[in-house]
Design a protein around this motif. Structure first.
Motif, PDB file in Angstrom:
ATOM      1  N   LEU A  71      48.456-101.793 -86.328  1.00 32.17           N
ATOM      2  CA  LEU A  71      47.952-102.769 -87.141  1.00 32.17           C
ATOM      3  C   LEU A  71      48.305-104.094 -86.651  1.00 32.17           C
ATOM      4  O   LEU A  71      47.571-105.131 -86.529  1.00 32.17           O
ATOM      5  CB  LEU A  71      48.147-102.533 -88.573  1.00 32.17           C
ATOM      6  CG  LEU A  71      47.692-101.577 -89.514  1.00 32.17           C
ATOM      7  CD1 LEU A  71      48.122-101.496 -90.698  1.00 32.17           C
ATOM      8  CD2 LEU A  71      45.879-101.537 -89.229  1.00 32.17           C
ATOM      9  N   GLU A  72      49.426-104.144 -86.387  1.00 30.81           N
ATOM     10  CA  GLU A  72      50.030-105.412 -85.825  1.00 30.81           C
ATOM     11  C   GLU A  72      49.358-105.813 -84.257  1.00 30.81           C
ATOM     12  O   GLU A  72      49.037-106.987 -83.930  1.00 30.81           O
ATOM     13  CB  GLU A  72      51.757-105.369 -85.444  1.00 30.81           C
ATOM     14  CG  GLU A  72      52.292-105.421 -86.935  1.00 30.81           C
ATOM     15  CD  GLU A  72      53.855-105.115 -86.780  1.00 30.81           C
ATOM     16  OE1 GLU A  72      54.167-104.948 -85.465  1.00 30.81           O
ATOM     17  OE2 GLU A  72      54.751-105.444 -87.642  1.00 30.81           O
ATOM     18  N   SER A  74      46.357-104.645 -83.229  1.00 30.79           N
ATOM     19  CA  SER A  74      45.212-104.934 -83.547  1.00 30.79           C
ATOM     20  C   SER A  74      44.845-106.116 -83.895  1.00 30.79           C
ATOM     21  O   SER A  74      43.797-106.762 -83.770  1.00 30.79           O
ATOM     22  CB  SER A  74      44.445-103.650 -84.306  1.00 30.79           C
ATOM     23  OG  SER A  74      44.999-103.941 -85.621  1.00 30.79           O
ATOM     24  N   SER A  75      45.711-106.764 -84.563  1.00 34.35           N
ATOM     25  CA  SER A  75      45.633-108.053 -84.995  1.00 34.35           C
ATOM     26  C   SER A  75      45.441-109.276 -83.918  1.00 34.35           C
ATOM     27  O   SER A  75      45.219-110.258 -84.360  1.00 34.35           O
ATOM     28  CB  SER A  75      46.813-108.436 -86.278  1.00 34.35           C
ATOM     29  OG  SER A  75      47.850-108.803 -85.592  1.00 34.35           O
ATOM     30  N   ASP A  78      40.239-109.022 -81.400  1.00 31.00           N
ATOM     31  CA  ASP A  78      39.190-107.876 -81.658  1.00 31.00           C
ATOM     32  C   ASP A  78      39.036-106.867 -80.757  1.00 31.00           C
ATOM     33  O   ASP A  78      38.367-105.824 -81.061  1.00 31.00           O
ATOM     34  CB  ASP A  78      37.937-108.753 -82.013  1.00 31.00           C
ATOM     35  CG  ASP A  78      37.828-109.471 -83.303  1.00 31.00           C
ATOM     36  OD1 ASP A  78      38.863-109.502 -84.244  1.00 31.00           O
ATOM     37  OD2 ASP A  78      36.996-110.569 -83.245  1.00 31.00           O
ATOM     38  N   VAL A 102      40.276 -99.074 -86.903  1.00 33.66           N
ATOM     39  CA  VAL A 102      40.999 -99.226 -85.946  1.00 33.66           C
ATOM     40  C   VAL A 102      40.695 -98.322 -84.793  1.00 33.66           C
ATOM     41  O   VAL A 102      40.726 -97.172 -84.972  1.00 33.66           O
ATOM     42  CB  VAL A 102      42.565 -99.160 -86.332  1.00 33.66           C
ATOM     43  CG1 VAL A 102      43.182 -99.756 -85.087  1.00 33.66           C
ATOM     44  CG2 VAL A 102      42.770-100.416 -87.300  1.00 33.66           C
TER      45      VAL A 102
END
Length: 220
Positions: A71-72, A74-75, A78, A102
């Motif tokens: 998640l880190e 993918s932030s 995009d 994701v």
């Protein structure tokens, strides 16, 4: 077939930006390039330079830690695709990340059974390491062929990435075997541009042109 450049070098990415569809990285490639900038700064620059998907790899081994790290990553942008290892925890993480929309790239696949499991877990890409299989006496391209047939039989959305490419023949074999993507090191992509007959033909054209031009000048 799509080409992903296997590098974290910005100069190489910019050099081949007209022909590549994305980029794949790993901790080893990133370590070579982090001389004057932090990892996140480098990753942001890569994602800004490339319009297509950029695979960034987790280093955690536990499912929950993989998800947190994914998640880190993918932030950052995009177009990030998160690389996770072909392990039981990796596939658990892949399943949960897929449900969270994701995109994932399950890496270090060496059999069509592993590719099938990754596809069932919802992997966006399944990366088959053909070069490493060839190194130990197995046909990596046969695994690509088998996986392509499996994905077609059951209408999986996963795409095959032919990875661990050693030479231009690996790229050609991947294209003929139904691979969706080849992730190609810069040196191999450079070799794909070259052929002795192309060089000889170009030299002949230039020699003929100079001859015609010199004759024209002599007539004046």
């Amino acid at each position: 077939m799509k080409f992903f450049l296997d590098t974290a070098n910005l100069n190489e990415i910019e050099k081949y930006s007209h022909i590549i569809d994305g980029v794949t990285t790993n901790p080893s490639l990133l370590a070579k390039e982090m001389k004057s900038s932090s990892q996140n700064d480098l990753l942001k620059k890569i994602c800004d330079t490339v319009k297509g998907p950029v695979s960034l790899e987790v280093i955690s081994q536990n499912c929950d830690e993989m998800i947190k790290e994914a998640l880190e990553l993918s932030s950052i942008a995009d177009n990030v695709v998160v690389k996770v290892p072909m392990t039981p925890d990796g596939l658990k993480a892949t399943k949960k990340l897929s449900e969270m929309c994701v995109k994932t790239n399950v890496t270090l696949i060496f059999s069509s059974n592993q590719a099938l499991l990754a596809a069932k877990a919802g992997a966006t890409y399944v990366s088959i390491f053909v070069g490493r299989l060839d190194d130990i006496g197995y046909s990596g391209i046969n695994i690509v062929k088998e996986t392509a047939k499996i994905l077609e039989n059951y209408n999986f959305d996963s795409e095959i990435i032919t990875a661990s490419i050693r030479n231009p023949m690996h790229v050609l074999d991947a294209a003929l075997s139904g691979s969706h993507v080849a992730t190609v090191p810069p040196n191999v992509l450079t070799l794909m541009f070259n052929h002795n007959l192309t060089d000889a033909g170009l030299q002949k054209f230039m020699d003929d042109w100079r001859s015609v031009k010199n004759n024209s000048n002599n007539d004046l």
